[in-house]
Motif scaffolding. Sequence first.
Motif, mmCIF file in Angstrom:
data_model
loop_
_atom_site.group_PDB
_atom_site.id
_atom_site.type_symbol
_atom_site.label_atom_id
_atom_site.label_comp_id
_atom_site.label_asym_id
_atom_site.label_seq_id
_atom_site.Cartn_x
_atom_site.Cartn_y
_atom_site.Cartn_z
ATOM 1 N N THR A 140 36.481 43.191 53.772
ATOM 2 C CA THR A 140 37.032 41.888 53.413
ATOM 3 C C THR A 140 38.539 41.970 53.224
ATOM 4 O O THR A 140 39.053 42.891 52.591
ATOM 5 C CB THR A 140 36.387 41.377 52.115
ATOM 6 N N ALA A 141 39.255 40.995 53.795
ATOM 7 C CA ALA A 141 40.710 40.964 53.657
ATOM 8 C C ALA A 141 41.085 40.670 52.201
ATOM 9 O O ALA A 141 40.368 39.945 51.493
ATOM 10 C CB ALA A 141 41.290 39.889 54.562
ATOM 11 N N PRO A 142 42.188 41.246 51.710
ATOM 12 C CA PRO A 142 42.634 40.982 50.337
ATOM 13 C C PRO A 142 42.854 39.487 50.117
ATOM 14 O O PRO A 142 43.325 38.770 51.000
ATOM 15 C CB PRO A 142 43.952 41.759 50.245
ATOM 16 N N ARG A 143 42.525 39.022 48.942
ATOM 17 C CA ARG A 143 42.680 37.610 48.601
ATOM 18 C C ARG A 143 43.674 37.440 47.459
ATOM 19 O O ARG A 143 43.914 38.368 46.688
ATOM 20 C CB ARG A 143 41.332 37.018 48.172
ATOM 21 N N THR A 144 44.220 36.233 47.391
ATOM 22 C CA THR A 144 45.087 35.867 46.271
ATOM 23 C C THR A 144 44.380 34.785 45.470
ATOM 24 O O THR A 144 44.131 33.690 45.975
ATOM 25 C CB THR A 144 46.451 35.348 46.764
ATOM 26 N N ILE A 145 44.031 35.130 44.239
ATOM 27 C CA ILE A 145 43.277 34.212 43.385
ATOM 28 C C ILE A 145 44.145 33.775 42.214
ATOM 29 O O ILE A 145 44.720 34.611 41.510
ATOM 30 C CB ILE A 145 41.990 34.878 42.876
ATOM 31 N N LEU A 146 44.237 32.482 42.031
ATOM 32 C CA LEU A 146 44.981 31.932 40.891
ATOM 33 C C LEU A 146 44.009 31.685 39.749
ATOM 34 O O LEU A 146 42.980 31.030 39.925
ATOM 35 C CB LEU A 146 45.655 30.608 41.275
ATOM 36 N N TYR A 147 44.317 32.235 38.578
ATOM 37 C CA TYR A 147 43.546 31.899 37.383
ATOM 38 C C TYR A 147 44.370 30.911 36.567
ATOM 39 O O TYR A 147 45.516 31.186 36.192
ATOM 40 C CB TYR A 147 43.220 33.118 36.528
ATOM 41 N N ALA A 148 43.783 29.740 36.308
ATOM 42 C CA ALA A 148 44.459 28.703 35.534
ATOM 43 C C ALA A 148 43.637 28.403 34.291
ATOM 44 O O ALA A 148 42.407 28.494 34.307
ATOM 45 C CB ALA A 148 44.619 27.431 36.371
ATOM 46 N N ARG A 149 44.332 28.067 33.215
ATOM 47 C CA ARG A 149 43.651 27.719 31.976
ATOM 48 C C ARG A 149 44.445 26.657 31.239
ATOM 49 O O ARG A 149 45.669 26.730 31.176
ATOM 50 C CB ARG A 149 43.495 28.941 31.053
ATOM 51 N N VAL A 150 43.739 25.647 30.727
ATOM 52 C CA VAL A 150 44.362 24.687 29.828
ATOM 53 C C VAL A 150 43.481 24.592 28.597
ATOM 54 O O VAL A 150 42.255 24.691 28.670
ATOM 55 C CB VAL A 150 44.540 23.285 30.467
ATOM 56 N N SER A 151 44.098 24.404 27.443
ATOM 57 C CA SER A 151 43.349 24.390 26.193
ATOM 58 C C SER A 151 43.172 22.998 25.617
ATOM 59 O O SER A 151 42.387 22.798 24.700
ATOM 60 C CB SER A 151 44.036 25.281 25.150
#
Length: 214
Positions: free
Chosen positions: A2-13
């Motif tokens: 599998t090709a490397p991926r770029t994953i964004l982790y977002a969080r709001v409280s």
Amino acid sequence: MTAPRTILYARVSTTDQNLVHQRVQAEAAGFRIDEVVADHGVSGVSTALADRPEGKRLYDKLRRGDTLVVRWVDRLGRNYQDVTDAIRHFMRQGVIVRTVINGLTFDGATTDPMQEAVRDALIAFMAATAQAQAEASKEAQKAGIAAAKADSRKYLGKKPSYDRDGLRRVQEMLAIGAGTSEIARATGLTRQTVLRVKADPAGAETALERWGRE
């Protein structure tokens, strides 16, 4: 493979914050996001990354060579131990951790002990700053509520010329000993504003809370 991926982790409280804004910021900074993993309405102070509904998915999804993108380390959490543990875990797995703000990169590629020491010290500083800001924000919120109750007009005072990210940058530069003029040039704020933040950091946090600036 599998090709490397770029994953964004977002969080709001809180309900008035916006998850979409974090992706827009990342893409504007040049990141090509393959997938977004997001937690909504989850505290970064009281809930560890691995205990959040979506945060725990990162531990299963991320593979060696992948890149984890966050707006800043406080999206991972606002607890020193949790943030440092999470970043070091991902580095051991061969994952690169990058921040949108300040363009920081943390990975486990280096084997040079001096470079490792500098990297680990920076991780510790960023995590400590995230927790300190959370604690200052909590105290500022208490002060703001008390002030509003004491003032029937609920006077907000002068609207601050900085937002949350701007204040954080000023605080970071002050922490490393940058001069007032240098900080003003880097942030676009006036020297007087920088001096006020330096003299009264709690008051700066209170101003943001009163005006609801993110």
